[in-house]
Enzyme design. Structure first.
Site, PDB file in Angstrom:
ATOM      1  N   HIS A 117      67.202  54.580  36.688  1.00 26.19           N
ATOM      2  CA  HIS A 117      66.799  55.659  37.297  1.00 26.19           C
ATOM      3  C   HIS A 117      66.856  55.893  38.920  1.00 26.19           C
ATOM      4  CE1 HIS A 117      66.398  59.892  36.312  1.00 26.19           C
ATOM      5  NE2 HIS A 117      65.186  59.953  36.490  1.00 26.19           N
ATOM      6  N   HIS A 226      59.190  56.089  38.456  1.00 31.46           N
ATOM      7  CA  HIS A 226      60.505  56.610  39.008  1.00 31.46           C
ATOM      8  C   HIS A 226      61.122  55.853  39.775  1.00 31.46           C
ATOM      9  CE1 HIS A 226      60.762  60.474  36.578  1.00 31.46           C
ATOM     10  NE2 HIS A 226      61.960  60.741  37.526  1.00 31.46           N
ATOM     11  N   SER A 332      55.457  58.996  39.469  1.00 29.84           N
ATOM     12  CA  SER A 332      56.228  58.779  40.693  1.00 29.84           C
ATOM     13  C   SER A 332      55.472  57.588  41.403  1.00 29.84           C
ATOM     14  CB  SER A 332      55.655  60.022  41.584  1.00 29.84           C
ATOM     15  OG  SER A 332      56.140  59.760  42.808  1.00 29.84           O
ATOM     16  N   GLU A 521      64.009  60.651  29.427  1.00 30.24           N
ATOM     17  CA  GLU A 521      62.985  60.482  30.273  1.00 30.24           C
ATOM     18  C   GLU A 521      61.410  61.092  29.311  1.00 30.24           C
ATOM     19  OE1 GLU A 521      63.441  61.106  34.474  1.00 30.24           O
ATOM     20  OE2 GLU A 521      65.121  61.962  33.808  1.00 30.24           O
ATOM     21  N   TYR A 564      64.420  65.349  29.651  1.00 29.29           N
ATOM     22  CA  TYR A 564      62.973  65.058  29.609  1.00 29.29           C
ATOM     23  C   TYR A 564      62.656  65.392  28.189  1.00 29.29           C
ATOM     24  CZ  TYR A 564      62.236  64.024  34.579  1.00 29.29           C
ATOM     25  OH  TYR A 564      62.683  63.751  35.882  1.00 29.29           O
TER      26      TYR A 564
END
Length: 759
Positions: A117, A226, A332, A521, A564
């Protein structure tokens, strides 16, 4: 007597091999191959930012594979890509190649292809319209380099299968990810949240591969964060934090992980200096030597793979380390928090806006404001955790190799869900659709206009714009509630499908390890629910087989991509992850239901129906990317000539940066696969220049540019930040490239800067 000697020796070898094999349980092999792709002109995949066009390389991308087989020949192959995600059409064409080469040894059932990713790789390799709009359609170079690289990594792993063992270890990494949608997470039931200490998963699970004779040959781990340490304005191809971690660990092993009496250190010339024995006494000699090597004129070079220059020689067996993705949906790497770029104040908690505008809210990485430093820090944290787990890995995987796979039509799947008042009812998933909150983007990469996360209403203006493409019908609107539909992608078929309907799901088993391959995801809580549901279900089916110490990991973004998967409660909030959950509020429940079917088949040894086949849309692809027309240089200048040289008689210290700029051609002319566009060379005894750093090193950047947008002229700038580990000596920078003539022929060239001294 002599006539029996060869058969007897052969029999003894077989017996010896069987003895070694039985002690190691498995055959294991690893492989790795370059998948960097076009480093110019191509839109990057991930942020959907049409202005984010590749113009160089931060470090190279790779496909890394492992294969594990049991004595009966049952095997699984797992490939980790330094790419944004897997692609259905890449998977289809890769499997066709494997069938042609190996028959039914490797199929859709036992091969998993997973993306890390990164948002800094070339796009245009997916087959559905939604995912290739910003790349101006399909990019054949991006597609081909992936299929080729994945195939080559599997071939390497297959050809090096040898008796060995696989060890597993787990540990918590606390500071490499934060929840970027905390208000959405808080909508999950309090009783469920109370079972977990953190609002993101902190656990890393690592496999260590040990050849029975050669020793360690690789490690693969799964951890959720991520690939967005590099920002939406970055234009250099990069594996982001996970690709960096892989590079760090592979280099660490080459330097430290092998036996001290091996030749491994001598095979990495950057660690050896012989030209001047005592620098303090011979500094002036170094300067004189460097001054004698002026920049060279550009010259033609051979185009063959053997002629390509790289520091890490792929001809010898190498340690392969992969940092795989897991349930990273709401995780994140920008761990300092989210702030408004206009005021410096924290962003709004519920909508991630600044005075109502999402465009101003950005997450900050630990190296803020330097995205390269943030990438290094998050990558280094994962690398150090992996080394710790690797060094302490002692639990050996033992037992069966197994796998199950099914294609499921998620656009109309019947799902059994509990009723609020007790009992259950049957509902359906929906054709794919994206909500208004999708267009708001995230704090890793905000969207534009007046969209915002958490929008469960939509607005009239954007509905009018939406209706130009397609107006969703009342059944679809009802099915997707409370999502206000911005793009009804599942029902948009012009010029071909905009989004997938048929998705692959897969379980791979290696002893007491189970890998759940998911095509999207999963958010933190969605991943926890799937993992826990499958684990408890497997134990309930066969407590003797799975009850002792079962490890379950999620491999995200695997085999294809469908955006997602949020929980039902997160879906109600309609932040970015919920608005990007394509198949409606019951998507996660559908996954859990179907994975339980795979788990049942895995335990019972059943063969499940393949299910409906996903479409092969390769022949329908449209590409609007302009090809390279011609490359040129000013009159009297050759490709590879130095445009901006290193200053004469220069001396640099570790930590300083050296730059050189060359006249170049478009990098799309030759992707330099398993080669390099940029190399730092050091001078050896006898006047031989040896490559010691290249464009696969974190310390070196290759930047390509045109003086004007449509100009046939171009420049390549090589920036080398001298690492602390660099050895004192004489160095120079070399650029390799390829130019295209007006008649279409491609010529390879190289040129070098003047020499300089590092002290």
């Amino acid at each position: 007597m002599a006539s029996f000697s060869v058969p007897l020796q052969f029999l003894l070898l077989l017996l010896l091999a069987r003895a070694v094999y039985s002690s190691s349980d498995y055959l294991i092999g690893v492989g790795s191959y370059d998948i960097t792709g076009p480093a110019a002109d191509v839109n990057m995949m991930g942020y959907a930012n049409s202005d984010q066009i590749a113009s160089g390389i931060h470090f190279r991308l790779r496909a890394r594979a492992f294969i594990v087989s049991d004595p009966q020949g049952n095997r699984v192959a797992f490939v980790n890509l330094d790419a944004c995600m897997a692609s259905q059409i890449v998977t289809i064409k890769l499997l066709e190649r494997l069938k042609a080469r190996y028959g039914d040894v490797y199929t859709e059932k036992n091969v998993a292809i997973s993306g890390i990713h990164t948002h800094a790789g070339p796009g245009g390799y997916l087959q559905y319209v939604t995912y290739i709009v910003t790349s101006l359609g399909f990019v054949r170079q991006s597609f081909d380099v992936l299929v080729d690289g994945i195939e080559q990594s599997i071939i390497q792993a297959h050809q090096t299968l040898r008796p060995g063992s696989v060890f597993v270890n787990k540990g918590d990494l606390l500071d490499a990810g934060v929840n970027r949608s905390p208000s959405s997470y808080l909508n999950n039931p309090a009783a469920e949240r109370s079972k977990y200490k953190y609002n993101v998963d902190k656990e890393m699970t690592l496999l260590k591969f040990v050849d029975s004779e050669l020793g360690p040959i690789g490690s693969f781990n799964w951890f959720a964060t991520h690939g967005t340490s590099m920002s939406r304005t970055n234009s250099l191809i990069s594996g982001d934090n996970k690709g960096a971690a892989a590079r760090f660990m592979e280099d660490w092993f080459e330097a430290n992980g092998q036996k001290k009496n091996s030749d491994s250190l001598r095979q990495i010339p950057r660690r050896v200096s012989t030209i001047v024995s005592d620098l303090s006494r011979n500094y002036s000699k170094l300067l004189d030597i460097a001054a004698s090597f002026k920049s060279s004129r550009g010259q033609r070079v051979a185009k063959s793979l053997d002629a390509k220059v790289r520091v890490r020689n792929g001809s010898k067996r190498r340690f392969v380390s992969a940092f795989c993705q897991s349930n990273c949906g709401d995780v994140s790497p920008n761990t300092l928090g989210t702030f408004c770029i206009d005021t410096g104040l924290p962003c709004d908690f519920n909508h991630s806006t600044c005075n109502g505008k999402n465009e101003l809210c950005y997450g900050r990485g630990p190296g803020y404001p330097d995205e390269f430093e943030s990438t290094r820090i998050i990558g280094e944290k994962q690398f150090k955790m992996a080394v710790e787990l690797y060094n302490k890995a002692s639990e050996k995987l033992q037992g069966k190799i197994g796998y199950q796979h099914a294609y499921i039509d998620f656009s109309k799947l019947e799902v059994t869900v509990p009723k609020a008042g007790g009992g259950s009812e049957t509902v359906k998933t929906c054709p794919a659709a994206m909500g208004f909150g999708f267009a708001a983007g995230t704090t890793d990469g905000p969207g534009a206009f007046d969209f915002k996360q958490g929008d469960d209403k939509g607005n009239a203006f954007w509905r009018v714009v939406r209706n130009v493409l397609r107006t969703p019908g009342p059944e679809q609107v009802q099915c997707q509630k409370p999502k206000p539909i911005l793009l009804d992608t599942g029902e948009m078929k012009t010029p071909y499908d905009w989004a997938p309907s048929i998705l692959p799901i897969q379980i791979l088993r290696i002893g007491q390890l189970v890998i759940l391959s998911v095509p999207g995801e999963f958010t933190t809580m969605a991943g926890r629910r799937l993992r826990d549901a499958v684990k408890s279900y497997l134990i309930s089916l066969d407590n003797k087989e799975f009850g002792n110490n079962l490890h379950v990991v999620i491999a995200g973004l695997t085999n294809t991509y469908s955006q997602y998967i949020a929980t039902f409660e997160e879906y109600e909030v309609q932040r970015y992850e919920g608005a990007s959950t394509l198949y409606g509020p019951h998507t996660l429940t559908a996954y859990i239901q179907e994975f339980k079917k795979l788990a049942t088949a895995l335990v019972n040894g059943q063969t499940l129906p393949r299910g409906p086949q996903p479409p092969d849309l390769l022949d329908k692809q449209i590409s609007l990317l302009t090809p390279v027309v011609v490359d040129s240089t000013p009159l009297g200048v050759s490709f590879g000539d130095v445009k901006a040289d290193v200053p004469p008689k220069s001396t640099f210290r570790r930590g300083q940066q050296v730059n050189a700029t060359f006249w170049s051609g478009c990098p799309r002319n030759d992707l330099m696969t398993e080669g390099s566009f940029a190399v730092v060379e050091t001078l050896r005894d006898g006047g031989k220049w040896v490559p010691v750093y290249d464009d696969d090193d974190f310390s070196l950047k290759f930047k390509w540019s045109r003086p004007e947008k449509l100009s046939p002229e171009s420049h390549a700038t090589v920036e080398w930040r001298i690492p602390e580990s660099a050895v004192a000596g004489v160095y120079r920078i070399r650029h390799y490239g390829a130019s295209k003539s007006l008649f279409g022929s491609i010529s390879s060239f190289s040129g070098s800067s003047s020499a300089f001294v590092v002290v």
